[in-house]
Scaffold this motif. Structure first.
Motif, PDB file in Angstrom:
ATOM      1  N   LEU A 196      11.258  34.163 -97.476  1.00 31.19           N
ATOM      2  CA  LEU A 196      11.144  34.336 -96.027  1.00 31.19           C
ATOM      3  C   LEU A 196      12.124  35.395 -95.519  1.00 31.19           C
ATOM      4  O   LEU A 196      11.787  36.189 -94.625  1.00 31.19           O
ATOM      5  CB  LEU A 196      11.394  33.000 -95.316  1.00 31.19           C
ATOM      6  N   LYS A 197      13.314  35.408 -96.112  1.00 35.43           N
ATOM      7  CA  LYS A 197      14.304  36.402 -95.705  1.00 35.43           C
ATOM      8  C   LYS A 197      13.816  37.812 -96.038  1.00 35.43           C
ATOM      9  O   LYS A 197      13.965  38.741 -95.217  1.00 35.43           O
ATOM     10  CB  LYS A 197      15.626  36.122 -96.397  1.00 35.43           C
ATOM     11  N   ARG A 198      13.254  37.992 -97.228  1.00 37.97           N
ATOM     12  CA  ARG A 198      12.743  39.310 -97.619  1.00 37.97           C
ATOM     13  C   ARG A 198      11.593  39.757 -96.719  1.00 37.97           C
ATOM     14  O   ARG A 198      11.402  40.950 -96.472  1.00 37.97           O
ATOM     15  CB  ARG A 198      12.288  39.300 -99.084  1.00 37.97           C
ATOM     16  N   LEU A 199      10.838  38.789 -96.234  1.00 39.66           N
ATOM     17  CA  LEU A 199       9.698  39.105 -95.356  1.00 39.66           C
ATOM     18  C   LEU A 199      10.130  39.297 -93.908  1.00 39.66           C
ATOM     19  O   LEU A 199       9.305  39.654 -93.054  1.00 39.66           O
ATOM     20  CB  LEU A 199       8.649  37.982 -95.443  1.00 39.66           C
ATOM     21  N   GLY A 200      11.382  39.008 -93.638  1.00 43.54           N
ATOM     22  CA  GLY A 200      11.879  39.142 -92.275  1.00 43.54           C
ATOM     23  C   GLY A 200      11.488  38.001 -91.360  1.00 43.54           C
ATOM     24  O   GLY A 200      11.504  38.129 -90.134  1.00 43.54           O
ATOM     25  N   VAL A 201      11.119  36.884 -91.949  1.00 43.14           N
ATOM     26  CA  VAL A 201      10.716  35.713 -91.170  1.00 43.14           C
ATOM     27  C   VAL A 201      11.942  34.862 -90.860  1.00 43.14           C
ATOM     28  O   VAL A 201      12.754  34.568 -91.746  1.00 43.14           O
ATOM     29  CB  VAL A 201       9.683  34.866 -91.938  1.00 43.14           C
ATOM     30  N   ARG A 202      12.102  34.510 -89.593  1.00 40.96           N
ATOM     31  CA  ARG A 202      13.234  33.661 -89.215  1.00 40.96           C
ATOM     32  C   ARG A 202      12.780  32.234 -88.945  1.00 40.96           C
ATOM     33  O   ARG A 202      11.697  32.001 -88.498  1.00 40.96           O
ATOM     34  CB  ARG A 202      13.910  34.223 -87.969  1.00 40.96           C
TER      35      ARG A 202
END
Length: 202
Positions: A196-202
């Protein structure tokens, strides 16, 4: 990791020596138990004539065949298929099984929850996992159905099996707080957070 070859029943030291990822093979007596069995024992106050102290139970409702009584089939049942069912729905029975009946080991599929983990730590117990789809193999480890109680609940009776070389089974939860299921969950949550971090999802 270590392998333990046990002849039942067990003492406290033997059970508390088990660690997650150890393997266990059982010989002697093994008891089969399932939802209805435990509902009748712990919710409806029924008693069993069996002494389960120091023993292992397996979550099962076996497929059996009625036969004439003989030395090979002392209570008139022949095992056809003794598979293992999912344990999670029987979570609430772990503590009474241990406290009231003296059970030390629980065998099943899919694991148990935090309440069972606490009971294993406090009372000295462990959960032994079986891989799904191995019922045919498990049945070959059962030499005979030696006795049966609460048989009005058949197939969810309380079964007394005579086993030889039952295993190897994997120690998936131990009395020291170790849980294979917790380790997998934590690892999966960590990987999810990274993705999720790599995808920019918070």
């Amino acid at each position: 990791m270590a392998h333990h070859d046990f002849t039942m029943p067990l003492g406290d030291a033997q059970v508390r020596a088990l660690r997650v990822n150890d393997t266990v093979t059982l010989n002697g007596t093994l008891y089969g138990i399932r939802d209805a069995t435990q509902i009748h024992l712990f919710d409806r106050g029924r008693k069993t004539r069996f002494d389960l102290s120091g023993h292992a139970v397996i979550h099962t409702a076996p497929n059996v065949r009625k036969v004439d009584r003989s030395a090979a089939h002392p209570v008139g049942y022949a095992p056809l298929c003794i598979g293992t069912t999912t344990s999670d729905r029987m979570e609430r029975f772990t503590r009474p099984l241990m406290q009231q009946c003296g059970v030390r080991l629980i065998i099943g599929k899919g694991g148990l929850r935090e309440g069972s983990q606490q009971a294993f730590a406090e009372l000295g117990g462990a959960y032994l996992a079986i891989i799904g789809g191995t019922a045919a193999l498990e049945t070959t480890w059962v030499e005979a159905i030696e006795d049966v109680d609460l048989d009005d609940l058949n197939p969810e009776s309380l079964w007394k099996f005579r086993v030889r070389g039952f295993g190897p089974l994997l120690v998936a939860m131990d009395s020291q707080g170790g849980s294979l299921y917790s380790r997998v969950r934590v690892a999966a949550q960590g990987r999810r957070a990274e993705v999720l971090k790599r995808l920019g999802v918070r």
